[in-house]
Design a protein around this motif. Structure first.
Motif, PDB file in Angstrom:
ATOM      1  N   MET A 299      62.958  59.193  41.780  1.00 18.34           N
ATOM      2  CA  MET A 299      63.270  58.257  40.818  1.00 18.34           C
ATOM      3  C   MET A 299      63.273  58.608  39.426  1.00 18.34           C
ATOM      4  SD  MET A 299      62.730  53.814  40.479  1.00 18.34           S
ATOM      5  CE  MET A 299      63.576  54.078  41.445  1.00 18.34           C
ATOM      6  N   ILE A 300      64.271  59.368  38.528  1.00 19.29           N
ATOM      7  CA  ILE A 300      64.310  60.102  37.181  1.00 19.29           C
ATOM      8  C   ILE A 300      64.566  58.504  36.420  1.00 19.29           C
ATOM      9  CG2 ILE A 300      65.105  61.948  35.828  1.00 19.29           C
ATOM     10  CD1 ILE A 300      64.449  63.276  38.436  1.00 19.29           C
ATOM     11  N   GLU A 301      64.096  58.740  35.508  1.00 21.31           N
ATOM     12  CA  GLU A 301      64.784  58.134  34.188  1.00 21.31           C
ATOM     13  C   GLU A 301      66.293  59.128  33.646  1.00 21.31           C
ATOM     14  OE1 GLU A 301      62.962  55.420  31.108  1.00 21.31           O
ATOM     15  OE2 GLU A 301      63.013  57.399  29.757  1.00 21.31           O
ATOM     16  N   PRO A 302      67.366  58.565  33.381  1.00 19.59           N
ATOM     17  CA  PRO A 302      68.542  59.834  33.647  1.00 19.59           C
ATOM     18  C   PRO A 302      68.184  60.120  31.551  1.00 19.59           C
ATOM     19  CG  PRO A 302      69.281  57.771  34.648  1.00 19.59           C
ATOM     20  CD  PRO A 302      67.391  57.217  34.412  1.00 19.59           C
ATOM     21  N   GLY A 303      68.245  59.278  31.216  1.00 18.85           N
ATOM     22  CA  GLY A 303      68.525  59.628  29.514  1.00 18.85           C
ATOM     23  C   GLY A 303      67.076  60.841  29.171  1.00 18.85           C
ATOM     24  N   THR A 304      66.026  60.601  29.819  1.00 19.28           N
ATOM     25  CA  THR A 304      64.941  61.340  29.239  1.00 19.28           C
ATOM     26  C   THR A 304      64.219  62.474  30.508  1.00 19.28           C
ATOM     27  OG1 THR A 304      63.200  59.806  30.640  1.00 19.28           O
ATOM     28  CG2 THR A 304      64.321  59.981  28.301  1.00 19.28           C
ATOM     29  N   GLY A 305      64.835  62.278  31.654  1.00 18.07           N
ATOM     30  CA  GLY A 305      64.193  63.779  32.722  1.00 18.07           C
ATOM     31  C   GLY A 305      62.681  62.686  33.267  1.00 18.07           C
ATOM     32  N   ASP A 306      62.256  61.769  32.054  1.00 11.44           N
ATOM     33  CA  ASP A 306      60.882  61.252  32.935  1.00 11.44           C
ATOM     34  C   ASP A 306      60.731  60.953  34.428  1.00 11.44           C
ATOM     35  OD1 ASP A 306      60.591  61.844  30.188  1.00 11.44           O
ATOM     36  OD2 ASP A 306      59.868  59.299  29.961  1.00 11.44           O
ATOM     37  N   VAL A 307      60.158  61.174  35.032  1.00  9.66           N
ATOM     38  CA  VAL A 307      59.719  61.526  36.757  1.00  9.66           C
ATOM     39  C   VAL A 307      59.377  59.757  36.495  1.00  9.66           C
ATOM     40  CG1 VAL A 307      58.763  62.172  38.989  1.00  9.66           C
ATOM     41  CG2 VAL A 307      60.128  64.081  37.373  1.00  9.66           C
ATOM     42  N   LEU A 308      60.222  58.587  37.111  1.00 12.36           N
ATOM     43  CA  LEU A 308      59.289  57.614  36.999  1.00 12.36           C
ATOM     44  C   LEU A 308      58.221  57.568  38.290  1.00 12.36           C
ATOM     45  CD1 LEU A 308      62.094  54.877  35.969  1.00 12.36           C
ATOM     46  CD2 LEU A 308      60.413  56.337  34.448  1.00 12.36           C
ATOM     47  N   ALA A 309      58.519  58.076  39.843  1.00 17.48           N
ATOM     48  CA  ALA A 309      57.793  58.071  40.453  1.00 17.48           C
ATOM     49  C   ALA A 309      58.552  59.268  41.710  1.00 17.48           C
ATOM     50  CB  ALA A 309      58.083  56.894  41.568  1.00 17.48           C
ATOM     51  N   ILE A 310      57.074  59.669  42.355  1.00 18.18           N
ATOM     52  CA  ILE A 310      57.278  60.841  42.734  1.00 18.18           C
ATOM     53  C   ILE A 310      57.043  60.488  44.320  1.00 18.18           C
ATOM     54  CG2 ILE A 310      56.013  62.893  41.559  1.00 18.18           C
ATOM     55  CD1 ILE A 310      58.366  64.870  42.791  1.00 18.18           C
ATOM     56  N   ALA A 311      57.286  60.656  45.378  1.00 20.29           N
ATOM     57  CA  ALA A 311      56.485  60.560  46.832  1.00 20.29           C
ATOM     58  C   ALA A 311      56.725  61.299  47.857  1.00 20.29           C
ATOM     59  CB  ALA A 311      56.107  58.801  47.010  1.00 20.29           C
ATOM     60  N   SER A 312      55.724  62.258  48.566  1.00 23.55           N
ATOM     61  CA  SER A 312      56.495  63.178  49.623  1.00 23.55           C
ATOM     62  C   SER A 312      55.155  62.778  50.731  1.00 23.55           C
ATOM     63  CB  SER A 312      55.730  64.292  49.482  1.00 23.55           C
ATOM     64  OG  SER A 312      57.098  65.280  48.266  1.00 23.55           O
ATOM     65  N   ARG A 313      55.804  62.676  52.509  1.00 28.30           N
ATOM     66  CA  ARG A 313      55.574  62.583  53.228  1.00 28.30           C
ATOM     67  C   ARG A 313      55.451  64.042  53.898  1.00 28.30           C
ATOM     68  NH1 ARG A 313      53.736  59.341  50.103  1.00 28.30           N
ATOM     69  NH2 ARG A 313      53.161  57.136  51.142  1.00 28.30           N
ATOM     70  N   PRO A 314      54.379  64.347  54.762  1.00 21.74           N
ATOM     71  CA  PRO A 314      53.466  63.804  54.822  1.00 21.74           C
ATOM     72  C   PRO A 314      52.919  63.780  54.125  1.00 21.74           C
ATOM     73  CG  PRO A 314      52.976  65.816  56.732  1.00 21.74           C
ATOM     74  CD  PRO A 314      54.581  65.735  55.714  1.00 21.74           C
ATOM     75  N   HIS A 315      51.184  63.147  53.972  1.00 16.45           N
ATOM     76  CA  HIS A 315      50.599  63.196  52.560  1.00 16.45           C
ATOM     77  C   HIS A 315      49.206  63.598  53.155  1.00 16.45           C
ATOM     78  CE1 HIS A 315      50.129  58.955  53.120  1.00 16.45           C
ATOM     79  NE2 HIS A 315      50.568  59.179  51.690  1.00 16.45           N
ATOM     80  N   PHE A 316      47.676  63.036  52.002  1.00 16.11           N
ATOM     81  CA  PHE A 316      46.141  63.138  52.486  1.00 16.11           C
ATOM     82  C   PHE A 316      45.969  61.898  51.662  1.00 16.11           C
ATOM     83  CE2 PHE A 316      47.041  66.626  50.068  1.00 16.11           C
ATOM     84  CZ  PHE A 316      46.450  66.553  49.354  1.00 16.11           C
ATOM     85  N   ASN A 317      44.441  61.624  51.527  1.00 14.52           N
ATOM     86  CA  ASN A 317      43.817  60.410  50.392  1.00 14.52           C
ATOM     87  C   ASN A 317      43.097  61.829  49.938  1.00 14.52           C
ATOM     88  OD1 ASN A 317      41.596  59.143  49.356  1.00 14.52           O
ATOM     89  ND2 ASN A 317      42.319  57.787  50.611  1.00 14.52           N
ATOM     90  N   LEU A 318      43.706  61.345  48.548  1.00 11.29           N
ATOM     91  CA  LEU A 318      42.916  62.284  47.280  1.00 11.29           C
ATOM     92  C   LEU A 318      40.755  62.450  47.750  1.00 11.29           C
ATOM     93  CD1 LEU A 318      45.391  62.284  44.652  1.00 11.29           C
ATOM     94  CD2 LEU A 318      44.651  64.288  45.832  1.00 11.29           C
TER      95      LEU A 318
END
Length: 628
Positions: A299-318
């Motif tokens: 998810m991106i904020e169009p006017g700024t290019g700010d990434v509001l959220a980004i998620a990938s699967r599969p993933h792991f616990n940090l």
């Protein structure tokens, strides 16, 4: 005549005088001639240097919520040189003998120190060194093992390693370490080092896993922002030098040198923890519903290019770091796939921008089957005369190809690149894939490219392309970091929004927004994106369904499905793409509109409520229910 006794006495005197003379010469040499070498050696033997680790900076979201922080921890190391020191051993053995005696129990602190010193001296004289050290081992092993929570056998095994310094416990909380240190000191046990450190801890180990990244035991970033910002996040170590007595015990008062550590900078991200949680939860829900293991949401904020959220699967616990070998790839940034119909916006936008067509320009789509030189183009159903808008709404492959032919191969590829495909976006993450296309000079290849085959992209590139349309035709570089901050909150370095280029005109972008709204219109006939509609808002977007290519052939029943869109249509607060790899279902027909669009709808509805986005449309009761 002198007797033999006199000669023997003289010889003994000469030997004694020679010995003292040699000793005096050695002392003079060390004190005056070799003082530059011997003095530092002596100093080193009587001092101890302790490293004071510099703390890592925090990682916080756009609103200051902590995502990665530091926990103070302690490592206990056995100094086997110290443990074998007879003086240290004598004190421990003397304490073990005295501690239960009435004289010790009733003694004051000063009297106990005198008793301990006297008995330690006696023990050293009475016991052979080997027996003395054995008795010291018998004294400290059970007490130390119990204090750190291991068995005496396990502690002995660790101490049996062929190393002078052996780690016997790590990552202890400060209070745990302080209690253990007090126990050992109270039982006259010396020879263990308590080394302070910090451990990286992630507030939610399952959130934005690949983007945040992690550090190893040495504090070196291994992935994500921890790697890219490592030089800024990691502080500078300090040190403390303390004096020791002849037995190696630290002298507490005075005589030390202290260099304080410096903390690293904090990183303030563009991510919003709340929106990120919506994305993570809905992505998990969608993957579970359709029995898929792989997918991404950006998810991106169009006017700024700010990434509001980004998620990938599969993933792991940090924090736990399990299953990392299968889950290390950041699918949103490193996973490439053929996007299918979400790429049809390129030919449509190019034709509108060049003035070759209008949204209402009609074209004949050959009833679903069109022969071209060397092959054919097919639709999933037969269409006759449909407009450019309807090509998007009904997702016609033939229509997209015919629009692309009007634009021309060279100009089409130019717009494809201007929208950000076939090259990295430049996001501040390691290992970003650039994507590629088949040779567009081949007519068959070009036909496939116009409707999203023969071209591979990342979810992030698709999100950026739709954010470009939502931002009135201006492409922004995706931004993950807003600023680096000092510990007091002072901004050390800012990362301002970066405009890349104008891709299409404002007029073209607005026409595309209205055209993409027809894809999602819940009252439309035959449009593919109805399940992405959000009651109260006009949503623009496009579905994508592409067969998976494997072992040299396209699989007939395996797909990568997606939905890319934005809302509200006329002043978009965010653009979002959902990609699900190889979904399965016995209940519905797999496609971008049936699988990815509902996930987008739930994320968009929750985000609109969180951001207090004012509704743009009246909510009709018939539109308020969407597929759950």
């Amino acid at each position: 005549m002198k007797s033999p006794i006199h000669y023997r006495g003289l010889l003994i005197c000469l030997i004694i005088v020679s010995g003292f003379s040699g000793l005096s010469a050695r002392l003079i040499y060390l004190q005056w001639i070799d003082r530059d070498t011997s003095a530092p050696k002596a100093a080193r033997n009587r001092t101890a240097k302790t490293v004071l680790p510099g703390k890592f900076g925090y990682i916080v979201d756009r609103n200051g919520r902590i995502m990665a922080r530091n926990l103070p921890v302690t490592k206990i190391t056995a100094d086997k040189i110290h443990l074998r020191d007879p003086g240290v051993a004598a004190r421990g053995v003397a304490f073990a003998e005295l501690v239960d005696q009435k004289e010790w129990v009733e003694a004051t602190g000063k009297e106990r120190r005198r008793l301990l010193k006297r008995r330690a001296h006696q023990v050293r004289e009475e016991l052979p060194e080997g027996e003395l050290l054995d008795r010291y081992v018998d004294h400290f092993i059970p007490i130390t093992a119990r204090a750190i929570g291991v068995s005496p056998q396990e502690l002995k095994k660790k101490l049996g390693a062929k190393l002078e310094y052996v780690t016997i416990a790590r990552n202890l909380r400060e209070d745990e370490a302080d209690e253990i240190e007090e126990t050992l000191r109270g039982n006259c046990i010396h020879g263990f080092r308590f080394e302070k450190a910090v451990k990286r801890w992630y507030s939610d180990g399952n959130m934005a896993t690949h983007t945040i990244g992690y550090v190893n035991h040495e504090g070196v970033g291994q992935s994500g922002l921890e790697r890219e910002l490592g030089a800024h996040l990691k502080g500078q170590d300090g040190y403390q030098i303390t004096r020791k007595d002849q037995s190696g015990l630290v002298l507490l008062p005075g005589g030390g040198i202290l260099k304080p550590p410096r903390s690293g900078f904090d990183a303030k991200l563009t991510l919003d923890v709340h929106i990120q949680s919506f994305v993570e939860e809905e992505l998990n829900r969608g993957l579970d519903e359709f029995d898929s293991k792989c997918g991404a949401v950006v998810m991106i904020e169009p006017g700024t290019g700010d990434v509001l959220a980004i998620a990938s699967r599969p993933h792991f616990n940090l924090n736990l770091r399990n299953n990392m070998s299968e889950s290390a790839m950041h699918y949103a940034v490193q996973g490439v796939y053929e996007p299918g119909s979400t790429l049809k916006v390129i030919s449509a936008a190019a034709a509108l921008d060049l003035g070759l067509m209008s949204p209402q320009t009609p074209m004949f789509c050959h009833n679903g089957y069109m022969r071209i030189p060397g092959g054919y183009v097919k639709d999933y159903k037969g269409f006759q005369n449909i407009t450019l808008e309807e090509v998007l709404a009904k997702s016609s492959n033939i229509g997209a190809y015919k629009i692309g032919m009007r634009v021309g191969t060279s100009r089409y590829m130019d717009y494809l690149r201007r929208f950000g495909f076939t090259k990295p976006t430049g996001i501040l993450l390691p290992g970003e894939e650039r994507g590629w296309t088949a040779d567009p000079e081949n007519g068959i290849n070009f036909s496939r490219i116009t409707y999203g085959y023969g071209v591979v992209v990342t979810p992030l590139q698709i999100a950026c392309a739709y954010a470009t349309i939502a931002n009135e035709g201006v492409r922004m570089k995706p931004r993950l970091v807003k600023a680096l901050l000092a510990n007091d909150g002072t901004i050390v370095r800012e990362f301002p929004p970066e405009r890349v280029e104008r891709v299409v005109s404002v007029s073209t972008a607005r026409k595309m927004c209205r055209a993409l709204e027809t894809v999602v219109d819940p009252l439309g006939k035959g449009n593919t994106g109805k399940l992405a509609s959000v009651p109260g808002y006009l949503v623009g977007g496009k579905t994508g369904t592409a067969r998976i290519y494997k072992d040299g052939a396209y699989l007939s029943d395996r797909y990568a499905v997606s939905f890319a869109g934005f809302m509200p249509r006329d002043d978009p607060a965010f653009a979002c793409v959902v990609v699900i790899h190889d979904p399965r279902s016995d209940e519905i027909k797999i496609g971008g509109g049936s699988v990815a669009a509902p996930i987008f709808q739930r994320i968009a509805a929750r985000t609109a409520a969180y951001l207090n986005i004012a509704p743009t449309e009246a909510v009709e009761e018939t539109l308020a229910s969407t597929r759950n």
